[in-house]
Design an enzyme around this catalytic site. Structure first.
Site, PDB file in Angstrom:
ATOM      1  N   HIS A 146       0.793  -1.236   0.000  1.00  0.00           N
ATOM      2  CA  HIS A 146       0.000   0.000   0.000  1.00  0.00           C
ATOM      3  C   HIS A 146       0.821   1.280   0.000  1.00  0.00           C
ATOM      4  CE1 HIS A 146       0.958  -0.238   4.267  1.00  0.00           C
ATOM      5  NE2 HIS A 146       0.649   1.034   4.363  1.00  0.00           N
TER       6      HIS A 146
HETATM    7  N1  UDP Z   1      -3.556  -5.570   8.702  1.00  0.00           N
HETATM    8  C1  UDP Z   1      -4.832  -6.075   8.861  1.00  0.00           C
HETATM    9  N2  UDP Z   1      -5.524  -6.450   7.737  1.00  0.00           N
HETATM   10  C2  UDP Z   1      -5.007  -6.380   6.484  1.00  0.00           C
HETATM   11  C3  UDP Z   1      -3.692  -5.878   6.332  1.00  0.00           C
HETATM   12  C4  UDP Z   1      -2.991  -5.454   7.470  1.00  0.00           C
HETATM   13  O1  UDP Z   1      -5.327  -6.163   9.984  1.00  0.00           O
HETATM   14  O2  UDP Z   1      -5.703  -6.737   5.536  1.00  0.00           O
HETATM   15  C5  UDP Z   1      -2.817  -5.148   9.899  1.00  0.00           C
HETATM   16  C6  UDP Z   1      -1.479  -5.811  10.084  1.00  0.00           C
HETATM   17  O3  UDP Z   1      -1.647  -7.052  10.737  1.00  0.00           O
HETATM   18  C7  UDP Z   1      -0.733  -4.799  10.938  1.00  0.00           C
HETATM   19  C8  UDP Z   1      -1.293  -3.484  10.460  1.00  0.00           C
HETATM   20  O4  UDP Z   1      -2.511  -3.784   9.782  1.00  0.00           O
HETATM   21  O5  UDP Z   1      -1.042  -4.965  12.304  1.00  0.00           O
HETATM   22  C9  UDP Z   1      -0.341  -2.801   9.527  1.00  0.00           C
HETATM   23  O6  UDP Z   1      -0.946  -1.694   8.993  1.00  0.00           O
HETATM   24  P1  UDP Z   1      -0.590  -1.092   7.565  1.00  0.00           P
HETATM   25  O7  UDP Z   1       0.131  -2.108   6.773  1.00  0.00           O
HETATM   26  O8  UDP Z   1      -1.834  -0.509   7.030  1.00  0.00           O
HETATM   27  O9  UDP Z   1       0.339   0.148   7.929  1.00  0.00           O
HETATM   28  P2  UDP Z   1       1.879   0.299   8.301  1.00  0.00           P
HETATM   29  O10 UDP Z   1       2.217  -0.713   9.346  1.00  0.00           O
HETATM   30  O11 UDP Z   1       2.660   0.134   7.046  1.00  0.00           O
HETATM   31  O12 UDP Z   1       1.973   1.684   8.824  1.00  0.00           O
END
Ligand code: UDP
Length: 360
Positions: A207
């Site tokens: 993403h």
């Molecule tokens: N996550 C979730 N469902 C999904 C994809 C990710 O619950 O379909 C969770 C994942 O387990 C983690 C968090 O979202 O705990 C990560 O968020 P994201 O990837 O949106 O953001 P980032 O960590 O890159 O800031």
């Protein structure tokens, strides 16, 4: 002490779940939650409040879409209005999104001290909106809750007063221990529901703007995952931004012939998928760490990572998505590998340690 927490995006709901619970258990502390609306639908927002036992936010700004400046500006005005009404002693923000920056900036201008969870992380890539948000938020924060040695080192080099920096570990480890165990005990399991074999599939999440907004990189990721799918099933919960871009490129139909595309899942189902995956392909910060928590090899499709300790220990490898064969090869090579035994993210008591510092 009244704490006002500003949340807006999926990872923030997940991180806040354990800290809000710790605040709720602390005598003399109350919390008011503001939801900016940055992520707003059921699968990106509501599911986490339901599953992780969080109270409904007291204020909902319903701000999403638009450019970074417009979104952040509207949030700044919205949060300021609520701060003037609620008059908290502390504003608590998480991570590196536009909601984080808007919350921190609104508070700092009203002379309300800011506490930043996940302080000190750096990618050293100023083209990332997240890097801008995290540097500026750290700059105006009074309490900087740094997860790792590396994060503490960055803040020291930037001249932040060490008295403001608290190395408390990573809240996502608390969440993985607390809610992750629960996910495995549930009678419903998405892995069997989707007909996937234990350790027989790749889990993908993509993403970051650097991948979704660069057609060449996105094509390499799509092509790489499609190639891997000739050997291992690939399941990909599609972030709304990524789905929109792929639809715009007219790539969804072809991709669906190789890869199992699903809607974003809740945290419980995500843990079930992560635990059962043979390898994880991601550009998410949180998912890189969760792969490690669950002992699953990870390939990070980016130019750099904030979680360098996992690369050094061999749990994660960085692969620039500059060609399809490179993406596919890295994933196949990672299957069955294990990194060194390390414990860089604390003991799973980060939330309590944050509340301890604030209540002092
Ligand atoms: N996550 C979730 N469902 C999904 C994809 C990710 O619950 O379909 C969770 C994942 O387990 C983690 C968090 O979202 O705990 C990560 O968020 P994201 O990837 O949106 O953001 P980032 O960590 O890159 O800031």
């Amino acid at each position: 002490m009244k704490v006002l927490t500003v949340l807006g995006a999926r990872p923030q709901f997940i991180k806040a779940s354990v800290v809000s619970a710790a605040i709720g258990q602390r005598a003399g502390m109350t919390e008011v939650v503001v939801h900016t609306g940055q992520h707003h639908d059921t699968s990106m927002s509501d599911v986490f409040f339901d599953e992780l036992g969080m109270a409904k936010p007291a204020h909902h700004l319903a701000i999403h879409g638009g450019g970074h400046g417009e979104m952040t500006g509207r949030m700044l005005a919205g949060v300021e209005r609520i701060l003037l009404e609620e008059r908290p002693e502390v504003v608590l923000v998480y991570g590196d999104t536009n909601s984080t920056l808007a919350g921190a900036l609104a508070a700092a201008k009203l002379h309300i001290p800011v506490a930043h969870v996940e302080a000190g992380l750096r990618s050293f890539n100023m083209r990332m909106p997240e890097e801008i948000n995290r540097i500026l938020t750290d700059r105006v924060s009074t309490w900087l809750f740094a997860p790792t040695d590396d994060a503490v080192g960055h803040l020291a080099r930037e001249g932040v007063d060490p008295a403001r920096v608290h190395q408390v570990g990573d809240v996502m480890y608390d969440v993985a221990l607390h809610h992750g165990e629960r996910a495995l005990k549930m009678s419903e399991n998405i892995v069997s529901r989707l007909g996937l074999a234990e350790k027989g599939f790749v889990l993908a999440t993509i993403h970051r703007a650097e991948n979704t907004d660069d057609a060449e990189r996105l094509r390499n990721i799509v092509g790489g995952l499609s190639r891997v799918a000739e050997r291992l099933s690939v399941v990909w919960p599609l972030h709304p931004r990524t789905r929109g871009v792929l639809a715009g490129m007219g790539a969804l139909e072809e991709l669906e012939r190789h890869v199992l595309l699903i809607e974003p899942v809740g945290y419980m189902e995500m843990v079930q998928l992560e635990r059962a995956a043979a390898v994880i392909a991601t550009d998410s910060g949180g998912v890189q760490k969760e792969a490690f928590f669950h002992g699953v090899p990870c390939v990070t499709l980016r130019d750099e990572t904030e979680w360098v300790e996992l690369v050094a220990a061999g749990w994660n490898r960085l692969v620039r998505p500059i060609d399809m064969a490179g993406v596919a090869g890295a994933l196949i090579h990672a299957v069955g590998t294990q990194g060194k035994s390390i414990a860089p993210y604390g003991m799973g008591d980060t939330a309590v340690r944050i509340v301890d510092v604030l209540s002092r």
